[in-house]
Scaffold this active site. Sequence first.
Site, PDB file in Angstrom:
ATOM      1  N   ASP A  80      -5.905  -5.079   6.451  1.00 45.14           N
ATOM      2  CA  ASP A  80      -7.039  -4.498   5.732  1.00 45.14           C
ATOM      3  C   ASP A  80      -8.092  -5.579   5.483  1.00 45.14           C
ATOM      4  O   ASP A  80      -9.280  -5.409   5.794  1.00 45.14           O
ATOM      5  CB  ASP A  80      -6.528  -3.932   4.392  1.00 45.14           C
ATOM      6  CG  ASP A  80      -7.595  -3.155   3.648  1.00 45.14           C
ATOM      7  OD1 ASP A  80      -8.643  -2.862   4.241  1.00 45.14           O
ATOM      8  OD2 ASP A  80      -7.378  -2.841   2.466  1.00 45.14           O
ATOM      9  N   TYR A 122       0.812  -1.210   0.000  1.00 41.12           N
ATOM     10  CA  TYR A 122       0.000   0.000   0.000  1.00 41.12           C
ATOM     11  C   TYR A 122       0.852   1.270   0.000  1.00 41.12           C
ATOM     12  O   TYR A 122       0.334   2.362   0.127  1.00 41.12           O
ATOM     13  CB  TYR A 122      -0.917   0.044   1.230  1.00 41.12           C
ATOM     14  CG  TYR A 122      -2.116  -0.858   1.138  1.00 41.12           C
ATOM     15  CD1 TYR A 122      -2.033  -2.093   0.507  1.00 41.12           C
ATOM     16  CD2 TYR A 122      -3.335  -0.480   1.682  1.00 41.12           C
ATOM     17  CE1 TYR A 122      -3.123  -2.926   0.433  1.00 41.12           C
ATOM     18  CE2 TYR A 122      -4.430  -1.315   1.610  1.00 41.12           C
ATOM     19  CZ  TYR A 122      -4.327  -2.534   0.994  1.00 41.12           C
ATOM     20  OH  TYR A 122      -5.419  -3.358   0.927  1.00 41.12           O
ATOM     21  N   LYS A 173       2.300 -13.775   6.070  1.00 43.27           N
ATOM     22  CA  LYS A 173       2.345 -14.799   5.028  1.00 43.27           C
ATOM     23  C   LYS A 173       3.826 -15.139   4.797  1.00 43.27           C
ATOM     24  O   LYS A 173       4.314 -15.195   3.672  1.00 43.27           O
ATOM     25  CB  LYS A 173       1.658 -14.221   3.772  1.00 43.27           C
ATOM     26  CG  LYS A 173       1.308 -15.195   2.705  1.00 43.27           C
ATOM     27  CD  LYS A 173       0.136 -16.094   3.041  1.00 43.27           C
ATOM     28  CE  LYS A 173      -0.009 -17.128   1.933  1.00 43.27           C
ATOM     29  NZ  LYS A 173      -0.766 -18.304   2.302  1.00 43.27           N
TER      30      LYS A 173
END
Length: 400
Positions: free
Chosen positions: A291, A149, A216
């Site tokens: 998010d 982002y 992740k």
Amino acid sequence: MGERIEYRDGRWVVPNHPIIPFIEGDGTGPDIWRAARRVFDAVVEQVSRGTRRIDWLEVLAGEKAFKQVGNWLPDATLDAIRTHRVAIKGPLTTPVGGGIRSLNVTLRQVLDLYACIRPVRYFEGVPSPMREPQKLDVVIFRENIEDVYSGIEYRAGSSEADAVIGFLTERFGAKIRPGSAIGIKPMSKFGSQRLVAKAIEYALRAGRRSVTLVHKGNIMKFTEGGFREWGYEIARERFGEKTIPEADAGTGKGDGGRVVMKDRITDAMFAQLVLRPDEYSVIAAPNLNGDLLSDAAAAQVGGLGLAPGGNVGDGYAVFEATHGTAPKYAGQDKVNPGSVILSGAMMFEELGWNDVATAITRGLGGAIRARRVTYDLARLLPGATEVSTSAFAECIIEHV
Ligand code: NAD
């Protein structure tokens, strides 16, 4: 006369009459702000027996600012928020057609609001798709500045994208299909650790039992994997006495009242929040994971309609509803003010006025249990009475 909120040695110093800037918001913003302010003033007065009071300072942004001063985001607004450090805002229209600074993005950058905080809990009576929605009660700390982002992105076929592809191919033998779009995912130790530290500090302050790092890292070993590693490291180095890794807590030693540090792979975490929600309390996540997780968790407890949010840095914080301006109901005294009201509760909790925060949340829960709610909830709740925005606010105050 109000006084300024200060920030010293990592702590808020809050006077009894703090000045707090607010942005009313566009569309239904004025309706919900009027109701929210009424609740805040009544609860502060009641809980403090008149010893505390907010000196609200209106600052302009959005359509109102454009009409009055010809600028969607006047510098005076940014200056006032910087001066007074803590602000609350209603939803703003995002003008279509570009060229206009987004208030949220600008504030985030100018004030370095690196943590986006989203508490998600259930209110009894709200329709939810889950069998036991009350088991979910988490506070999500999402990194707000880095990750995919950060805005470093190049269009497919652009000279920038082609140059990056060329560089990576020649220098590192990377295999990238020619003509691909390129996005960069920067994640730093500094950025990750200050976010995780904020989550741990919150867990300690709020008496929460665990902090879970969501990453992740099995696939993205150095970015997301780094987040995990740096998260455990800051827990050990800065909060060693007060935290314990999950692996040690499970060896029969018990957690000894310490905050248990866990980590979960992102996909597993989505499943866990559905299947074993009560095993999670505070969550710290990089930007994209956080998010996605925030809205998914909000849906589990009955949707985004009541979800509050805050963007917090060191010594600066801006709280806001997570929904938009709902323009078709503007001026009708109709929509649900719950999201802004709960954002206010978050703001008071951040400032250490926990008594006020708890009372607001209690009042809102009581109003929903009494089934006197705005149209959005009334149409979902059997036997509910639909009330206006302002009547809902009064009902909250009655239930404090
Ligand atoms: P929206 O959130 O305004 O509306 C989505 C749906 O939810 C609509 O059906 C609306 O009526 C309903 N809704 C929203 N808030 C409600 C409330 N408090 N009570 C009851 N129902 C409510 O989203 P949108 O229509 O996509 O966007 C409208 C405008 O808001 C756009 O200009 C958008 O850019 C802006 N927006 C601003 C923010 C922000 O300032 N944080 C966030 C999202 C959208």
